[in-house]
Design a protein around this motif. Structure first.
Motif, short mmCIF file in Angstrom:
data_model
loop_
_atom_site.label_atom_id
_atom_site.label_comp_id
_atom_site.label_asym_id
_atom_site.label_seq_id
_atom_site.Cartn_x
_atom_site.Cartn_y
_atom_site.Cartn_z
N LEU A 70 32.43 42.92 46.36
CA LEU A 70 31.62 43.76 45.48
C LEU A 70 32.25 45.14 45.31
CD1 LEU A 70 29.07 44.09 43.85
CD2 LEU A 70 27.85 44.74 45.94
N LYS A 71 32.78 45.67 46.42
CA LYS A 71 33.47 46.97 46.33
C LYS A 71 34.62 46.90 45.35
CE LYS A 71 32.74 48.99 50.93
NZ LYS A 71 33.43 49.42 52.16
N LEU A 72 35.41 45.83 45.44
CA LEU A 72 36.57 45.71 44.58
C LEU A 72 36.17 45.59 43.12
CD1 LEU A 72 39.59 45.61 44.63
CD2 LEU A 72 39.49 43.14 44.92
N CYS A 73 35.06 44.90 42.85
CA CYS A 73 34.58 44.78 41.47
C CYS A 73 34.26 46.15 40.89
CB CYS A 73 33.32 43.90 41.42
SG CYS A 73 33.63 42.14 41.69
N TYR A 123 51.22 45.20 47.82
CA TYR A 123 50.59 44.33 46.83
C TYR A 123 49.16 43.95 47.22
CZ TYR A 123 55.09 43.83 44.50
OH TYR A 123 56.25 44.09 43.80
N ASN A 124 48.61 44.64 48.22
CA ASN A 124 47.26 44.31 48.68
C ASN A 124 46.22 44.43 47.56
OD1 ASN A 124 48.26 43.86 51.22
ND2 ASN A 124 47.56 45.80 52.08
N LEU A 125 46.33 45.49 46.76
CA LEU A 125 45.36 45.69 45.69
C LEU A 125 45.49 44.60 44.64
CD1 LEU A 125 43.15 47.38 44.39
CD2 LEU A 125 44.91 48.83 43.38
N ALA A 126 46.73 44.24 44.29
CA ALA A 126 46.95 43.17 43.31
C ALA A 126 46.42 41.84 43.82
CB ALA A 126 48.44 43.05 42.99
N ILE A 127 46.67 41.55 45.10
CA ILE A 127 46.20 40.29 45.68
C ILE A 127 44.68 40.26 45.75
CG2 ILE A 127 46.18 38.92 47.81
CD1 ILE A 127 49.06 39.92 48.30
N VAL A 165 39.40 38.28 43.45
CA VAL A 165 38.12 38.40 42.72
C VAL A 165 38.15 37.51 41.48
CG1 VAL A 165 36.61 39.96 41.47
CG2 VAL A 165 37.69 40.72 43.59
N GLY A 166 39.30 37.49 40.80
CA GLY A 166 39.44 36.64 39.62
C GLY A 166 39.28 35.16 39.96
N ALA A 170 36.59 36.39 35.72
CA ALA A 170 37.83 35.72 36.15
C ALA A 170 39.00 36.14 35.28
CB ALA A 170 37.64 34.21 36.10
N LEU A 171 38.80 36.14 33.97
CA LEU A 171 39.87 36.51 33.04
C LEU A 171 40.26 37.98 33.20
CD1 LEU A 171 41.70 35.77 30.66
CD2 LEU A 171 39.81 36.36 29.13
N LEU A 172 39.24 38.86 33.24
CA LEU A 172 39.49 40.29 33.35
C LEU A 172 40.28 40.65 34.60
CD1 LEU A 172 38.98 43.24 32.44
CD2 LEU A 172 36.82 43.15 33.68
N PHE A 173 39.82 40.15 35.74
CA PHE A 173 40.46 40.52 36.99
C PHE A 173 41.82 39.85 37.18
CE2 PHE A 173 36.40 42.32 37.96
CZ PHE A 173 36.66 43.32 38.88
N THR A 174 42.03 38.68 36.59
CA THR A 174 43.34 38.04 36.68
C THR A 174 44.37 38.83 35.88
OG1 THR A 174 42.34 35.84 36.97
CG2 THR A 174 44.63 35.93 36.24
N ILE A 175 43.98 39.26 34.68
CA ILE A 175 44.88 40.09 33.86
C ILE A 175 45.13 41.43 34.55
CG2 ILE A 175 45.10 41.34 31.68
CD1 ILE A 175 43.52 39.08 30.36
N PHE A 176 44.07 42.00 35.09
CA PHE A 176 44.19 43.28 35.78
C PHE A 176 45.11 43.16 37.00
CE2 PHE A 176 42.14 46.63 38.57
CZ PHE A 176 42.71 47.69 37.89
N ALA A 177 45.01 42.04 37.72
CA ALA A 177 45.86 41.82 38.89
C ALA A 177 47.33 41.77 38.49
CB ALA A 177 45.46 40.52 39.59
N ALA A 178 47.61 41.12 37.35
CA ALA A 178 48.99 41.05 36.87
C ALA A 178 49.51 42.44 36.53
CB ALA A 178 49.06 40.13 35.65
#
Length: 204
Positions: free
Chosen positions: A6-9, A50-54, A59-60, A87-95
């Protein structure tokens, strides 16, 4: 908020805003050669993390799993579109975060903290102008948000930026005078903490 997902969201959205406030390597204008440090100046490069990206990708993935949940009739739940969007938003954001982690580096030299390209080249800040380099003596405060144990954003305030060039920050952390900066935590935050302390950067 005790739940790390939830924090990460919540902070993920803020981190996206923080990245938008900082120049992308592909859009930044290179500074002049006079900005290069003297040959005898020691430069410490903070390790990438890469912790933040992972975590963002995690979340995605959770959103993708929740999007696929079905009821007893075999139909997706009414929340499917919501979780699918997450899922889509956070996956793109992770990239995007992974790209920033790969291409940018925080550095410490004899008198300044800086954000540079991974190859060592400097570039201008597209928000307030000038090089992404700040003298230690200009620091008014620094911190990690939401906390040092769960770092998503690197925060600091400096008074080096001319008053006329300063911009309002989206988050208020303290009431000190100076320009506020937020960066996603794409580097080893323990090394950042050690570097700030080693160079006597001011902290509340």
């Amino acid at each position: 908020m005790k739940n790390p997902i939830l924090k990460l969201c919540v902070y993920g959205v803020v981190a996206g805003s923080a990245i938008a406030f900082q120049p992308s390597p592909t859009l930044a204008r290179p500074t002049s050669s006079k900005a290069l440090p003297p040959l005898n100046m020691a430069i410490e490069v903070v390790d990438a993390s890469y912790n933040l990206a992972i975590g963002t990708l995690g979340v995605g993935l959770v959103g993708g799993v929740l999007e696929d949940l079905k009821n007893d009739a075999g139909k997706k739940l009414p929340t499917a579109k919501l979780f699918g969007g997450i899922a889509l938003l956070f996956t793109i954001f992770a990239a995007f975060i992974a790209f920033q982690t790969t291409t940018l580096r925080f550095t410490f030299d004899d008198d300044s903290f800086a954000l540079q390209k991974a190859g060592g080249a400097s570039f201008e800040n597209v928000v307030v102008g000038g090089e992404n380099k700040w003298a230690y003596k200009s620091f008014q405060n620094y911190d990690f948000l939401p906390s040092s144990s769960f770092p998503i954003l690197v925060y600091f305030r400096e008074d080096q930026t001319p008053v006329e060039a300063r911009e309002e920050a989206p988050i208020v952390v303290d009431d000190l005078v100076g320009q506020v900066h937020f960066f996603p935590a794409i580097a080893n935050t323990q090394q950042l903490t050690d570097g700030f302390a080693k160079h006597n950067c001011a902290k509340l």
